[in-house]
Design an enzyme around this catalytic site. Structure first.
Site: not given
Ligand code: K1U
Ligand code: ZN
Length: 175
Positions: A46, A51, A94-95, A136-137, A140
Site C-alpha cells: 500500500g 508519504q 511502513c515504507l 494502515h493507509e 496515514h
Molecule cells: O504504508 C506503507 O508504508 C506501506 C506498507 C503497508 C502495510 C504493510 C504491512 C501491513 C500493513 C500495511 C507496506 O507495504 S510495508 C512493506 C511490506 O509489508 C511488504 C512488502 C512486500 C511484500 C509484502 C509486504
Molecule cells: Zn505506512
C-alpha cells in the site's frame, strides 16, 4: 509513469491530516498511477499520498502476493462504514519507517466506501491483509503511523533509531 520519493520518518508531513479531494481529475489519476508504480517498486502492499508529500485523501493498495496477478485498488476519500468487533494482530511495516516491524492489533474486517479512478462511488468489504493495509493507509491520511498503535517505549526506540539514521544520512537498508 514516474517513481516518487517516499518521505521517511521523522517528518512533520507524516503527522498532518490530509484534505478531501473534490473531484478525480486527470492529475489525480496520474498521481495514483505513479503511487502504484512507486509501491510496486518499493515493494509494498500500500501507499498513501502523504508519504509522497501530497496531503490529499488518496491511497493505493494491492494485497496480491508476488506469484499472483496484480489486484490494484485506487481509493479517493476512503471512509470506514463498519469495522468488526473481532480484532487480529498482524505484523506491520511502513515504507516511511524502513526496516521497522511490529505487531499491531486492528479490526479483522472493514467495510469501506471510496471514490475510484473514474470518479465513481464504490464500496468494498475487506478482510485479511487487504483490511490491514486499508486501515494502515487510512491512518496515514490522519497523520497516524503504525508506531502510534504500539507502546510508548517501543515507539520511542524506533523513532530514535530513525532520527539517528537520518542525522547520519544513512538508509537503514544499507546496514
Ligand atoms: O504504508 C506503507 O508504508 C506501506 C506498507 C503497508 C502495510 C504493510 C504491512 C501491513 C500493513 C500495511 C507496506 O507495504 S510495508 C512493506 C511490506 O509489508 C511488504 C512488502 C512486500 C511484500 C509484502 C509486504
Ligand atoms: Zn505506512
Amino acid at each position: 509513469m514516474a517513481l516518487l520519493d517516499i518521505i521517511v520518518a521523522p517528518d512533520p508531513r507524516l503527522k498532518r491530516k490530509s484534505v478531501a479531494v473534490a473531484t478525480v481529475d486527470a492529475a489525480t489519476a496520474r498521481l495514483m498511477d505513479d503511487m502504484l508504480e512507486t509501491m510496486y517498486d518499493a515493494p509494498g502492499v500500500g501507499l498513501a499520498a502523504p508519504q509522497v508529500g501530497v496531503l490529499k485523501r488518496i491511497i493505493v493498495v494491492d494485497p496480491a502476493r508476488e506469484d499472483e496477478p496484480r489486484r490494484p485498488l485506487k481509493m479517493v476519500n476512503p471512509e470506514i462504514l463498519w469495522s468488526s468487533d473481532e480484532t487480529k494482530p498482524h505484523e506491520e511495516g511502513c515504507l516511511s519507517l524502513p526496516q521497522e516491524y511490529e505487531m499491531v492489533t486492528r479490526p479483522d474486517r472493514v467495510r469501506v466506501k471510496y471514490i475510484d479512478e473514474n470518479n465513481a462511488p464504490q464500496e468494498l468489504e475487506a478482510d485479511g491483509l487487504l483490511a490491514v493495509a486499508i486501515q494502515h493507509e487510512m491512518d496515514h491520511l490522519n497523520g497516524v503511523l503504525f508506531v502510534d498503535h504500539i507502546s510508548t517505549l517501543k515507539r520511542g526506540i524506533i523513532l530514535r533509531r530513525l532520527t539517528k539514521q537520518k542525522k547520519l544520512g544513512k538508509h537503514p537498508a544499507d546496514e
